[in-house]
Design an enzyme around this catalytic site. Structure first.
Site, short mmCIF file in Angstrom:
data_model
loop_
_atom_site.label_atom_id
_atom_site.label_comp_id
_atom_site.label_asym_id
_atom_site.label_seq_id
_atom_site.Cartn_x
_atom_site.Cartn_y
_atom_site.Cartn_z
N CYS A 156 -92.99 65.59 117.55
CA CYS A 156 -94.20 64.83 117.84
C CYS A 156 -94.00 64.16 119.19
O CYS A 156 -92.88 64.01 119.64
CB CYS A 156 -94.41 63.69 116.85
SG CYS A 156 -94.39 64.17 115.13
N ARG A 172 -100.93 60.07 119.83
CA ARG A 172 -99.78 60.92 119.59
C ARG A 172 -100.24 62.34 119.26
O ARG A 172 -101.40 62.57 118.92
CB ARG A 172 -98.98 60.35 118.44
CG ARG A 172 -99.74 60.31 117.08
CD ARG A 172 -99.38 61.40 116.09
NE ARG A 172 -98.01 61.57 115.79
CZ ARG A 172 -97.33 60.85 114.90
NH1 ARG A 172 -97.93 59.91 114.22
NH2 ARG A 172 -96.06 61.11 114.68
N ASN A 192 -90.67 61.72 113.87
CA ASN A 192 -89.43 62.17 113.24
C ASN A 192 -88.20 61.75 114.04
O ASN A 192 -88.20 61.81 115.28
CB ASN A 192 -89.43 63.70 113.10
CG ASN A 192 -89.74 64.11 111.68
OD1 ASN A 192 -90.14 63.30 110.86
ND2 ASN A 192 -89.54 65.38 111.38
C1 LIG Z 1 -93.78 65.24 109.34
C2 LIG Z 1 -94.19 64.13 110.32
C3 LIG Z 1 -93.32 64.22 111.54
C4 LIG Z 1 -93.56 65.50 112.27
C5 LIG Z 1 -92.40 65.87 113.09
O1 LIG Z 1 -91.90 65.09 113.88
N1 LIG Z 1 -91.97 67.15 112.93
C6 LIG Z 1 -90.90 67.74 113.70
C7 LIG Z 1 -89.67 68.05 112.90
S1 LIG Z 1 -88.28 67.76 113.90
O2 LIG Z 1 -88.21 66.37 114.29
O3 LIG Z 1 -88.38 68.62 115.07
O4 LIG Z 1 -87.13 68.12 113.03
C8 LIG Z 1 -94.05 62.72 109.73
C9 LIG Z 1 -94.63 61.67 110.68
C10 LIG Z 1 -95.16 60.52 109.80
C11 LIG Z 1 -94.67 60.89 108.40
C12 LIG Z 1 -95.36 60.23 107.18
C13 LIG Z 1 -95.27 58.71 107.30
C14 LIG Z 1 -95.86 58.02 106.06
C15 LIG Z 1 -95.14 58.49 104.77
C16 LIG Z 1 -93.72 57.94 104.75
C17 LIG Z 1 -93.00 58.33 103.45
O5 LIG Z 1 -91.69 57.88 103.51
C18 LIG Z 1 -93.00 59.85 103.30
C19 LIG Z 1 -94.38 60.43 103.36
C20 LIG Z 1 -95.19 60.03 104.62
C21 LIG Z 1 -96.65 60.45 104.35
C22 LIG Z 1 -94.63 60.70 105.91
C23 LIG Z 1 -94.68 62.25 105.83
C24 LIG Z 1 -94.09 62.91 107.11
O6 LIG Z 1 -92.71 62.68 107.15
C25 LIG Z 1 -94.75 62.42 108.39
C26 LIG Z 1 -96.20 62.93 108.41
#
Ligand SMILES: C[C@H](CCC(=O)NCCS(=O)(=O)O)[C@H]1CC[C@H]2[C@@H]3CC[C@@H]4C[C@H](O)CC[C@]4(C)[C@H]3C[C@H](O)[C@]12C
Length: 324
Positions: free
Chosen positions: A2, A16, A79
């Site tokens: 992200c 973002r 993340n």
């Molecule tokens: C997946 C996303 C990050 C995307 C990312 O960065 N992908 C690259 C991978 S990599 O970095 O390259 O390996 C993140 C960003 C925000 C997050 C939510 C935050 C609220 C809530 C917190 C709770 O505890 C768990 C569930 C919850 C809904 C979360 C789900 C998920 O985790 C979300 C969507």
């Protein structure tokens, strides 16, 4: 992956990209001032600033990914896999569960300065939201029109960094990302001068050569450098349309196209959505991978003194304007 960024013209903008291979099911969610947050360790938060942002709503609870409040303070979780470490609950401290962090800060603080104060007392804890939604490993950017900070809870402690670049991506930790910007200090929007050799007759044969060396790949470190560069040199008019347009162009520099980042065979990470909040006006603009038209929700079009969440679906599907 992200990417988050701030931008300022007449108003303050914050947004973002959310890059992933699937959606958790998100909605543009407004939390009015009297919605009651039942906190896990801190009783209830029943009177707070109103918020608007992208959230996964689970059992009437808004799990925000990014949001701004009515005072123009913005916050986004990105993340931070392998580096985020949250604490155990400690008696007598302000124990805030990781998933409560955005409402805790945005509900109570009008500015980054106030957020710093609250952060000095916080104990960010590992209590999960539910069995189905275990703790996400995140770090956060918090920003207002004056500046930005980054919060990282790690094995070596709780860090609150100044973020003069006004951007955040993912790994490595923020201080390393900032250090690596040193590698790019020679980049410029101006045409390069030939310092290589006066014997070789080198010349700029194309526009844009001043930024040769700006990394073009999708790694987090490369996106950090690229979005920091683009944001730093961004230039636009001050109107709402010009500012929002420019903001989406800044995020567009780190857009992820399906096919370029394989996470498992046949599965690709893409930019699911990009957002741009006007912190002064309380408007949440967004585009999605399948919908390039900018859609928006204005918090001030709702009753902010209410107690129930107001939820809008993310609009999908390209809307193509046929001209003949
Ligand atoms: C997946 C996303 C990050 C995307 C990312 O960065 N992908 C690259 C991978 S990599 O970095 O390259 O390996 C993140 C960003 C925000 C997050 C939510 C935050 C609220 C809530 C917190 C709770 O505890 C768990 C569930 C919850 C809904 C979360 C789900 C998920 O985790 C979300 C969507």
């Amino acid at each position: 992956m992200c990417t988050a960024a701030t931008y300022k013209t007449k108003d303050f903008y914050f947004g973002r990209t959310l890059d992933y291979e699937f959606s958790y099911g998100d909605e543009i969610t407004i939390t009015p001032r009297n919605y009651v947050f039942n906190l896990r360790h801190m009783g209830t938060l029943s009177k707070h600033y109103a918020l608007i942002g992208m959230a996964h709503v689970a059992g009437d609870y808004p799990l925000y990914y990014d949001a701004i409040n009515e005072k123009g303070l913005g916050m986004a979780g990105l993340n931070f896999v392998g580096n985020a470490v949250y604490n155990e609950v400690e008696e007598g401290r302000e124990n805030v569960a990781q998933f409560e962090f955005i409402p805790w800060i945005l509900g109570k603080c009008a500015t980054v300065k106030e957020a710093r104060e609250l952060l000095s007392r916080i104990n960010l804890v590992k209590t999960p939201f539910s069995e189905q939604l275990p703790c996400a490993q995140l770090h956060w950017i918090i920003a207002d029109k004056e500046g930005a900070i980054v919060v990282e809870s790690m094995a070596d402690g709780f860090h609150v960094w100044d973020d003069p670049a006004g951007v955040l991506t993912n790994n490595p930790p923020f201080d390393q990302q900032m250090f690596m910007l040193n590698n790019y200090m020679h980049l410029s929007p101006k045409q390069p001068e030939n310092y290589f050799s006066d014997q070789l007759g080198l010349k700029a044969y194309s526009r844009g050569m001043g930024a040769l060396g700006l990394p073009g790949d999708l790694s987090s470190a490369s996106r950090f450098a690229r979005v920091a560069y683009v944001r730093e040199h961004s230039f636009s008019g001050e109107s709402e349309a010009e500012s929002v347009s420019q903001f989406f162009h800044i995020l567009g520099s780190v857009d992820q196209q399906r096919g370029c980042c394989e996470v498992e065979p046949g599965k690709y990470e893409i930019t699911l959505y990009s957002s741009c909040c006007n912190g002064d006006k309380g408007i949440y603009y967004y585009t999605t991978y399948e919908n390039h038209q900018i859609s928006a929700v204005d918090m001030h079009h709702e009753d902010l003194d209410g107690a129930a969440l107001v939820r809008y679906p993310v609009l999908q599907g390209e809307k193509i304007y046929m001209q003949n």
